[in-house]
Design an enzyme around this catalytic site. Structure first.
Site, PDB file in Angstrom:
ATOM      1  N   ARG A   1       0.862  -1.177   0.000  1.00 18.02           N
ATOM      2  CA  ARG A   1       0.000   0.000   0.000  1.00 18.02           C
ATOM      3  C   ARG A   1       0.901   1.230   0.000  1.00 18.02           C
ATOM      4  NH1 ARG A   1      -4.419   1.274   4.625  1.00 18.02           N
ATOM      5  NH2 ARG A   1      -2.572   1.810   5.791  1.00 18.02           N
TER       6      ARG A   1
ATOM      7  N   ASP B   1       0.843  -2.228  12.245  1.00 18.82           N
ATOM      8  CA  ASP B   1       1.252  -2.668  10.904  1.00 18.82           C
ATOM      9  C   ASP B   1       1.554  -4.172  10.945  1.00 18.82           C
ATOM     10  OD1 ASP B   1       2.877  -1.187   8.218  1.00 18.82           O
ATOM     11  OD2 ASP B   1       3.007  -3.334   8.622  1.00 18.82           O
TER      12      ASP B   1
ATOM     13  N   THR C   1      -0.656   7.621  -0.994  1.00 14.69           N
ATOM     14  CA  THR C   1      -1.985   7.554  -1.631  1.00 14.69           C
ATOM     15  C   THR C   1      -2.874   6.484  -1.005  1.00 14.69           C
ATOM     16  OG1 THR C   1      -1.286   5.874  -3.206  1.00 14.69           O
ATOM     17  CG2 THR C   1      -0.921   8.181  -3.843  1.00 14.69           C
TER      18      THR C   1
ATOM     19  N   ASP D   1       5.043  -5.362   9.486  1.00 14.19           N
ATOM     20  CA  ASP D   1       6.169  -4.963  10.339  1.00 14.19           C
ATOM     21  C   ASP D   1       6.198  -5.776  11.631  1.00 14.19           C
ATOM     22  OD1 ASP D   1       7.101  -3.152   8.529  1.00 14.19           O
ATOM     23  OD2 ASP D   1       6.235  -1.387   9.506  1.00 14.19           O
TER      24      ASP D   1
HETATM   25  C1  PRP Z   1      -1.085  -4.278   4.751  1.00 13.91           C
HETATM   26  C2  PRP Z   1      -1.966  -5.487   4.950  1.00 13.91           C
HETATM   27  C3  PRP Z   1      -2.842  -5.454   3.739  1.00 13.91           C
HETATM   28  C4  PRP Z   1      -3.008  -3.962   3.490  1.00 13.91           C
HETATM   29  C5  PRP Z   1      -4.383  -3.555   3.949  1.00 13.91           C
HETATM   30  O1  PRP Z   1      -0.075  -4.544   3.856  1.00 13.91           O
HETATM   31  O2  PRP Z   1      -1.246  -6.674   5.111  1.00 13.91           O
HETATM   32  O3  PRP Z   1      -2.294  -6.084   2.601  1.00 13.91           O
HETATM   33  O4  PRP Z   1      -2.002  -3.307   4.272  1.00 13.91           O
HETATM   34  O5  PRP Z   1      -4.612  -2.227   3.670  1.00 13.91           O
HETATM   35  P1  PRP Z   1      -5.733  -1.748   2.659  1.00 13.91           P
HETATM   36  O6  PRP Z   1      -6.963  -2.535   2.966  1.00 13.91           O
HETATM   37  O7  PRP Z   1      -5.892  -0.285   2.989  1.00 13.91           O
HETATM   38  O8  PRP Z   1      -5.241  -1.948   1.267  1.00 13.91           O
HETATM   39  P2  PRP Z   1       1.045  -3.454   3.462  1.00 13.91           P
HETATM   40  O9  PRP Z   1       0.573  -2.599   2.338  1.00 13.91           O
HETATM   41  O10 PRP Z   1       1.466  -2.735   4.715  1.00 13.91           O
HETATM   42  O11 PRP Z   1       2.208  -4.330   2.877  1.00 13.91           O
HETATM   43  P3  PRP Z   1       3.175  -5.361   3.620  1.00 13.91           P
HETATM   44  O12 PRP Z   1       2.326  -6.541   4.038  1.00 13.91           O
HETATM   45  O13 PRP Z   1       4.147  -5.706   2.565  1.00 13.91           O
HETATM   46  O14 PRP Z   1       3.782  -4.667   4.788  1.00 13.91           O
HETATM   47  N1  URA Z   2      -2.272  -2.378   7.119  1.00 16.84           N
HETATM   48  C1  URA Z   2      -1.849  -2.804   8.332  1.00 16.84           C
HETATM   49  O1  URA Z   2      -0.901  -3.578   8.438  1.00 16.84           O
HETATM   50  N2  URA Z   2      -2.491  -2.342   9.401  1.00 16.84           N
HETATM   51  C2  URA Z   2      -3.525  -1.489   9.336  1.00 16.84           C
HETATM   52  O2  URA Z   2      -4.089  -1.117  10.376  1.00 16.84           O
HETATM   53  C3  URA Z   2      -3.951  -1.063   8.056  1.00 16.84           C
HETATM   54  C4  URA Z   2      -3.304  -1.534   6.962  1.00 16.84           C
END
Ligand code: PRP
Ligand code: URA
Length: 209
Positions: A104, A200, A108, A203
């Site tokens: 994400r 997160d 944006t 993370d």
């Molecule tokens: C997180 C989570 C989802 C997304 C949800 O991933 O694991 O995939 O955010 O958010 P949304 O519903 O607003 O799209 P992230 O983008 O942080 O990527 P990562 O798992 O690689 O850290």
């Molecule tokens: N992605 C995450 O990992 N946590 C949130 O709360 C939203 C998006």
């Protein structure tokens, strides 16, 4: 219209509390996500079709049931969805695993796709797309688009924590997809994080920042 199921099983709710807890470290966080994924897989497979087979017990021959040869595919949304895969495979060891890589954009909040690899026979398989978080819904909608574009027809979406906004987004763009969640939280904050959520997910699972 797709249905939304909230798994209120006490074991799922208990473990989710420790997953949310800011004091829970990476090792325990991973273990708990793995355990909850197994429990959720148990619930989500409740309606798998059965077929009758013959079995010979030490006592006599009998009729009994096994899962009718459904081809299942599990698709984690990278990264955080990876943490749910092993927990699901404990119950469905023959499932094939695909991957959809999305992150994400922090400015944006829109999803950016960087990798897609799905199992063969996409059209004939039932898929479970997994990600711990459904926040704005952008990532889930994009992952579901990606699967459908490649021919997937029967898809469920499973996550730990959802925001109402994310649920509405998936229902709007993918009304055929049922959503399975452990908790429906209150809202999103100004940074797009789920409140109260767990922070997160990627993370916390991988020890990054
Ligand atoms: C997180 C989570 C989802 C997304 C949800 O991933 O694991 O995939 O955010 O958010 P949304 O519903 O607003 O799209 P992230 O983008 O942080 O990527 P990562 O798992 O690689 O850290
Ligand atoms: N992605 C995450 O990992 N946590 C949130 O709360 C939203 C998006």
């Amino acid at each position: 219209m797709g249905k939304v199921y909230v798994f209120d099983h006490p074991l799922i709710q208990h473990k989710l509390t420790y997953i949310r807890d800011v004091r829970t470290g990476t090792k325990e966080f991973r273990e708990l996500i793995d355990e909850v994924a197994t429990l959720m897989a148990f619930e989500i497979t409740r309606d798998l079709p059965l077929k009758e087979v013959d079995v010979e017990t030490p006592v006599q021959k009998a009729k009994s049931s096994v899962i009718a040869g459904k081809k299942l595919g599990v698709v984690p949304i990278l990264r955080a969805g990876l943490g749910m895969v092993d927990g699901i495979l404990k119950l469905i060891p023959a499932a094939k695993v695909g991957h959809v890589g999305l992150y994400r954009d922090p400015e944006t909040l829109k999803p950016v796709e960087y990798y897609v690899k799905l199992p063969t026979d996409v059209e004939e398989r039932d898929f479970i797309v997994v990600d711990p978080m459904l926040a704005t819904g952008g990532s889930a909608v994009e992952a579901l688009n990606s699967l459908k574009k490649r021919g997937a027809k029967n898809i469920r979406f499973m996550c730990l924590i959802a925001a109402p906004e994310g649920v509405e987004e998936v229902k709007k763009y993918h009304p055929d997809v049922d959503i399975y969640i452990a908790a429906l939280d209150e809202k999103l904050n100004e940074k797009g994080y789920i409140v109260p959520g767990l922070g997160d997910a990627g993370d916390r699972m991988f020890g990054t920042k």
